[in-house]
Scaffold this active site. Structure first.
Site, short mmCIF file in Angstrom:
data_model
loop_
_atom_site.label_atom_id
_atom_site.label_comp_id
_atom_site.label_asym_id
_atom_site.label_seq_id
_atom_site.Cartn_x
_atom_site.Cartn_y
_atom_site.Cartn_z
N SER A 143 0.83 -1.20 0.00
CA SER A 143 0.00 0.00 0.00
C SER A 143 0.87 1.25 0.00
CB SER A 143 -0.86 -0.04 1.26
OG SER A 143 -1.39 1.23 1.53
N TYR A 169 -2.43 -1.15 10.90
CA TYR A 169 -2.69 -1.64 9.54
C TYR A 169 -1.52 -1.26 8.63
CZ TYR A 169 -3.90 -1.24 4.68
OH TYR A 169 -3.83 -1.30 3.32
N LYS A 173 1.75 -3.48 6.46
CA LYS A 173 2.18 -3.43 5.05
C LYS A 173 3.68 -3.10 4.98
CE LYS A 173 -1.74 -4.51 3.40
NZ LYS A 173 -1.95 -5.82 2.78
#
Ligand code: UDP
Length: 358
Positions: A143, A169, A173
């Site tokens: 991301s 989150y 990544k």
């Protein structure tokens, strides 16, 4: 048996059309399901691995309608390594694309362990399969969150330094890319790619598949379409005095079908790669749009009035970011074809179809 394949034999079998199964973890999710369609269109045989913890089984019906047949579905947790090992031993798998992960920033702040467990443990589990079967190429959903807030230039390239993301989150990544780097360092023959997505929106133009948020959506487009469908009284635009074109945040919104195609190109590239690699590629359009621009485009393209208000800034929001997409073009021969108009039209048609709105 795949255990005894060298990458040359795999390439040969692939060329002769004998080796096309692609394992798609999280294949029933938003980006996963669209990628299943594009893999199928490109002649691959997508195999979905999904336990539906964060997706809906109705996606399989939508996929069947598009593909003309039910795709192969493995209803298992990506952490079930015994099952995966056995499946890969018994089938000719020519690639793995790993989507299965949670993706809500706010929820990850409230429940970090849930995110670390699912996103990190899931990745490690599937990478074990890659490590044990080094001829199988691997594509990871990363991301643009790994860039954080870009300093100075708002257009970020793969060379732009990464920043440790603030949300759990985002950190999964960031860490995911690092785990893949470390694995590659230990096994230089692996063929690996991390795709850094910008903001996927839209739906398949057939209206058979699209985004199906569970609960109240966090992302902009599903909130817009649900508001237009009457599920929410109004959209709140988070912040109107940022130093951007109109005071609202700027993102690079990419049609999910374009994003899905990028995965096919990534897999094609890795299958044909002679040497091991861990390539990192931005997948966006190269254009930034503000929240207000997206809202205005949605209203204009769909000829609909959207009820919205301005509210306070959302904590942690990046102000402005969009992709430099030169490397995607150079390495994969890929660039986004669809426009934001296509995306907001397809997103609204999808919302109308699931709500039976004429
Ligand atoms: N956004 C908004 N209202 C909403 C949801 C999102 O104004 O109800 C804004 C958000 O503040 C951000 C942009 O839309 O500026 C994109 O947000 P999204 O959550 O879709 O993506 P991300 O923040 O991950 O880029």
């Amino acid at each position: 048996m795949l255990f005894f394949h060298t990458s040359k034999i795999v390439e040969f079998l692939y060329l002769w059309g004998m080796l096309k199964k692609v394992l798609v973890t999280g294949g029933a999710g938003y980006i996963g399901s669209h990628t299943v369609v594009e893999l199928f269109n490109a002649g691959y045989e997508p195999v979905l691995l999904d336990d539906f913890r964060n997706s809906n089984e109705s996606v399989i019906d939508g996929l069947s309608n598009i593909l003309g047949d039910r795709p192969e579905l493995l209803k298992h947790d990506v952490c079930n390594t015994d099952y995966l090992r056995d499946y890969i031993r018994k089938h000719e798998v020519c690639g793995i694309i790993h989507f299965a992960a949670y993706k809500a920033v706010g929820e990850s702040v409230e429940n970090p362990l849930r995110y670390y467990q699912n996103n990190v443990e899931g990745l490690v589990s599937i990478l074990k399969m890659v490590s044990e079967n080094p001829e199988i190429p691997f594509v990871f959903s990363s991301s643009c969150t790994v860039y954080g807030e870009p300093q100075g230039q708002k257009e970020v390239s793969e060379k732009t330094p990464k920043t440790i993301p603030t949300s759990p989150y985002g950190f999964t990544k960031w860490l995911g890319e690092k785990i893949i780097d470390d694995l590659f360092f230990s096994q230089k023959k692996l063929r690996l790619m991390s795709l850094r997505y910008f903001n996927p929106i839209g739906a398949h133009s057939s209206t058979q598949i699209g985004e199906l948020p569970i609960g109240k959506p966090n992302n902009l487009l599903p909130f817009i379409t649900q508001t237009a469908a009457g599920l929410h009284e109004k959209l709140t635009i988070f912040g109107d005095s940022y130093p951007t074109i109109d005071g609202t945040c700027v993102r690079d919104y990419i049609h999910v079908v374009d994003l899905a195609e990028a995965h096919v190109k990534a897999l094609d590239y890795l299958i044909n790669a002679k040497d091991g690699c861990h390539e990192i590629v931005n997948i966006g359009t190269g254009n930034g749009s503000s929240v207000l621009q997206v809202v205005n485009t949605f209203e204009k393209v769909n000829d609909i009035k959207l009820n919205y208000e301005f509210g306070p800034n959302r904590p942690g929001d990046v102000i402005e970011i969009y992709a430099n997409v030169d490397y995607a073009k150079k390495l994969l021969g890929w660039s986004a074809k669809k426009t934001i108009n296509d995306a907001v039209k397809d997103a609204w048609n999808w919302e109308k179809s699931i709500r039976s709105i004429k």
